[in-house]
Design an enzyme around this catalytic site. Structure first.
Site, PDB file in Angstrom:
ATOM      1  N   TYR A   1       0.850  -1.126   0.171  1.00 33.53           N
ATOM      2  CA  TYR A   1       0.154  -0.235   0.147  1.00 33.53           C
ATOM      3  C   TYR A   1       0.922   1.215  -0.089  1.00 33.53           C
ATOM      4  CZ  TYR A   1      -3.729   3.058   1.578  1.00 33.53           C
ATOM      5  OH  TYR A   1      -4.610   4.273   1.829  1.00 33.53           O
TER       6      TYR A   1
ATOM      7  N   LYS B   1      -0.965  -1.105  -4.420  1.00 34.95           N
ATOM      8  CA  LYS B   1      -2.041   0.012  -4.489  1.00 34.95           C
ATOM      9  C   LYS B   1      -1.273   1.253  -4.442  1.00 34.95           C
ATOM     10  CE  LYS B   1      -5.489   2.635  -2.396  1.00 34.95           C
ATOM     11  NZ  LYS B   1      -5.767   3.215  -1.001  1.00 34.95           N
TER      12      LYS B   1
END
Length: 295
Positions: A134, A162
């Protein structure tokens, strides 16, 4: 489980006393699934993950996994400032049956690129679950070079990233360079303003805050792009952008839960020190969303 499509960075409902409301969480997850979303991204920014205690995070993960029961992938947020805590929570997510974990870059302390690699490698060695990096440098203060991402992609169970950097050049380089070395590596876009852009450039999916409130609109956008109906997709992206702008009229992060209330879905307010909009701000949000035509 396939990690592609629209994943909702699901909220964490709270009671009036700011306690995690597990019964409301299951109600909310049903709303998202009915809206057609393709997966869940638990305990991220929208899930107020950094504001939850360790035990509360476990409760959210366990409740979601049990309730969803394999209908869609559940990616549990297990990233903590320390590697030790991240490993412990990741092991828990694996134990209770999460389909993957997402691990935010450790925040607060500045890290070297080697420190980033050591952190993710240690987490990867502790579990067998797929891991999504992330990447949100605006919040963590830590950047990941694309060359570092290439090294991390060499670790078998680190399966994707992400990207919430809003840096389109970084995303494009990541998509092209990393997929040349590992074609199955997943890239999720992390900005509602760039859904169209990320998917057209080759991203596998998007983690969309707007989908927390209007899942049906964002899912339609994804499918129109997949069908190459780019004119209609651009219209939907414009609508998503306007919704995003409306949500930002509220104090940080509060727009999602406020807009859900306007849809007749009360999942509580945000946890302190975050602020919920007052009546004036709520009216402003309602007017903006009505202007977009979604209320």
């Amino acid at each position: 489980m396939r990690f592609e499509g629209i994943f909702s960075p699901s909220i964490t409902p709270f009671t009036r006393e700011e306690e995690v409301d597990s019964s409301k969480l299951t109600e909310y997850l049903d709303f998202l699934i009915k809206g057609g979303i393709h997966g869940l991204f638990l305990l991220g920014t929208n899930g107020e993950g950094p504001l939850l205690t360790f035990e509360e995070k476990k409760e959210v993960i366990r409740t979601a996994v049990e309730h969803v029961n394999g209908k869609i992938p559940v990616i549990a947020g297990t990233g903590c400032p320390s590697t030790k805590e991240t490993v412990e929570l990741s092991k828990y997510a694996e134990k209770v049956g999460a389909d993957a974990v997402h691990v935010v870059t450790p925040y607060y302390y500045p890290l070297t690129q080697n420190g980033v690699i050591k952190h993710y490698r240690k987490v990867a060695e502790s579990i067998e679950l797929p891991i999504i990096i992330y990447y949100i440098p605006e919040r963590t203060g830590v950047k990941i070079d694309v060359s570092t991402l290439l090294k991390l992609a060499g670790i078998p169970n680190i399966v994707g990233v992400k990207d919430s950097s809003k840096d389109v050049i970084w995303a494009y380089n990541a998509i092209t360079l990393v997929k040349e070395e590992r074609s199955d590596f997943v890239l999720f876009g992390g900005s509602d303003a760039l859904i169209f852009t990320h998917l057209i450039l080759g991203a596998d999916g998007v983690v969309s805050a707007v989908s927390n409130v209007f899942p049906e609109i964002v899912v339609e956008l994804y499918h129109e792009i997949k069908k190459k109906n780019l004119g209609r997709a651009k219209e939907l992206q414009d609508k998503v952008l306007k919704i995003r702008q409306a949500l930002k009229k509220c104090p940080y992060l509060a727009g999602v839960k406020a807009a859900l209330q306007l849809r007749g879905l009360d999942f509580g307010e945000v946890r302190s020190p975050l602020e919920f909009p007052d009546k004036e701000k709520m009216h402003e949000l309602e007017r903006a969303l009505r202007k977009v035509g979604v209320l």
